[in-house]
Design an enzyme around this catalytic site. Structure first.
Site, PDB file in Angstrom:
ATOM      1  N   PHE A  11      -3.093  18.376  32.738  1.00  0.00           N
ATOM      2  CA  PHE A  11      -3.855  17.173  32.361  1.00  0.00           C
ATOM      3  C   PHE A  11      -3.059  15.901  32.642  1.00  0.00           C
ATOM      4  CE2 PHE A  11      -5.357  14.391  28.697  1.00  0.00           C
ATOM      5  CZ  PHE A  11      -6.504  13.965  29.349  1.00  0.00           C
ATOM      6  N   VAL A  32       5.146  23.664  41.110  1.00  0.00           N
ATOM      7  CA  VAL A  32       3.995  24.534  40.856  1.00  0.00           C
ATOM      8  C   VAL A  32       4.464  25.970  40.630  1.00  0.00           C
ATOM      9  CG1 VAL A  32       2.385  23.118  42.175  1.00  0.00           C
ATOM     10  CG2 VAL A  32       3.665  24.905  43.342  1.00  0.00           C
ATOM     11  N   ASP A  46       8.629  29.505  38.488  1.00  0.00           N
ATOM     12  CA  ASP A  46       7.987  29.864  37.230  1.00  0.00           C
ATOM     13  C   ASP A  46       8.965  29.587  36.099  1.00  0.00           C
ATOM     14  OD1 ASP A  46       6.743  30.991  35.042  1.00  0.00           O
ATOM     15  OD2 ASP A  46       6.169  32.839  36.060  1.00  0.00           O
ATOM     16  N   CYS A  66       6.650  17.562  32.898  1.00  0.00           N
ATOM     17  CA  CYS A  66       5.416  17.599  32.106  1.00  0.00           C
ATOM     18  C   CYS A  66       5.017  19.022  31.705  1.00  0.00           C
ATOM     19  CB  CYS A  66       4.256  16.975  32.892  1.00  0.00           C
ATOM     20  SG  CYS A  66       4.491  15.259  33.357  1.00  0.00           S
ATOM     21  N   TYR A 138       5.697  24.383  18.156  1.00  0.00           N
ATOM     22  CA  TYR A 138       5.636  23.457  19.290  1.00  0.00           C
ATOM     23  C   TYR A 138       6.560  22.261  19.053  1.00  0.00           C
ATOM     24  CZ  TYR A 138       3.651  20.033  22.553  1.00  0.00           C
ATOM     25  OH  TYR A 138       3.479  19.089  23.536  1.00  0.00           O
TER      26      TYR A 138
END
Length: 309
Positions: A11, A32, A46, A66, A138
């Site tokens: 996002f 990615v 990863d 991010c 978190y």
């Protein structure tokens, strides 16, 4: 300036990647998980594996991290703190260590206001100097990552920039904010007409704009920045403004907040009541004064962009 953005399909990461790619100032490299056809340069790795990408980071000026295991209100997995730490703390530090070894000048870390806590008292917003009090896996994992990054920065000389946003909304938003938009759009009567809390939010465009400034501003180095739209709002006001943005009527029943808190506790979902009725404010004066920055998008305009795209 050559910038690596991790979480570039997420996002926030995708919005940042798009904004940077439109500027001639930046050469964007996307971090990615899986290789895919793209017009942009990519580094495939990863975060949940023992990745080694130091050689690929050569020539990168700034890493913007991010990617993360995102907050989930009901995480019933086994050992959730371990899972969050593995992704948000251990992998973040591993990436930063390789970045420092490769000569990356600055590491921008997208953290969370959950490092400070879940709520604030009236008139006592969080500041960068506020005591940290994360109370879920978190928030704990993000705080531990912040501490590890700052320590690495002192050892290596790589500049660390930490950004703690509250709830982020904008076109394509999901989770609870998207549910609110959907319910208001349907015109369902809601018992949220008498909530007098105050919450800070941040529009995706405002967050991305601040992140762009943090890539190069000399005074951003080794700082913690809080960010918001600088327009705090109650839950009742938010629902009313969403209705206006969608051109519909808000159907809000004035049920006392104390009743709602009690009901959600009886239903076994006290977190829902807390997020709807409690306050969570951030004071962004330090951010504005240090970086000479002001959120470019006003709340009303931002909500229209969110519901109309």
């Amino acid at each position: 300036m050559k910038v690596l953005v991790t979480g570039s399909t997420g996002f926030v990461g995708s919005a940042l990647t798009h904004a940077l790619s439109e500027s001639k100032q930046f050469e964007v490299v996307c971090g990615v998980r899986k290789a895919k056809s793209s017009l942009m340069k990519t580094i495939v790795f990863d975060l949940e594996s023992a990745f080694e990408i130091e050689s690929q980071l050569a020539g990168i000026d700034v890493v913007v991290h991010c990617a993360a295991r995102v907050h989930q209100m009901y995480d019933n997995g086994l050992a959730p703190l371990d899972a969050y730490r593995r992704m948000n703390t251990t992998a973040t530090l591993r990436l930063a260590e390789q970045a420092a070894a490769a000569g990356v000048k600055r590491f921008v870390f997208l953290s969370s206001i959950k490092v400070n806590g879940e709520q604030t008292l009236p008139g006592m917003p969080f500041t960068p100097q506020s005591k940290v009090c994360p109370d879920d896996p978190y928030g704990i994992s993000k705080y531990e990552a912040e501490q590890a990054l700052l320590a690495l920065g002192q050892r290596s000389g790589m500049e660390i920039v930490i950004i703690r946003p509250p709830l982020v909304y904008g076109p394509g938003v999901r989770a609870n904010f998207a549910k609110l938009v959907h319910i208001v759009q349907r015109g369902v009567p809601l018992p949220f007409g008498a909530i007098q809390n105050s919450r800070s939010l941040v529009y995706l465009g405002n967050l991305v704009d601040l992140m762009k400034v943090c890539l190069h501003h000399p005074k951003a180095a080794n700082q913690v920045f809080l960010v918001s739209d600088d327009e705090d709002i109650s839950t009742t006001q938010l629902l009313q403004k969403l209705a206006v943005a969608m051109g519909t009527k808000s159907r809000l029943v004035p049920v006392p907040a104390a009743w709602l808190m009690g009901l959600t506790k009886l239903l076994g979902k006290p977190e829902v009541g807390q997020r709807l009725c409690s306050s969570l404010q951030v004071d962004i004066r330090h951010t504005k004064e240090t970086l000479d920055w002001t959120p470019p998008y006003r709340l009303g305009c931002a909500l229209k962009h969110t519901v109309q795209k």
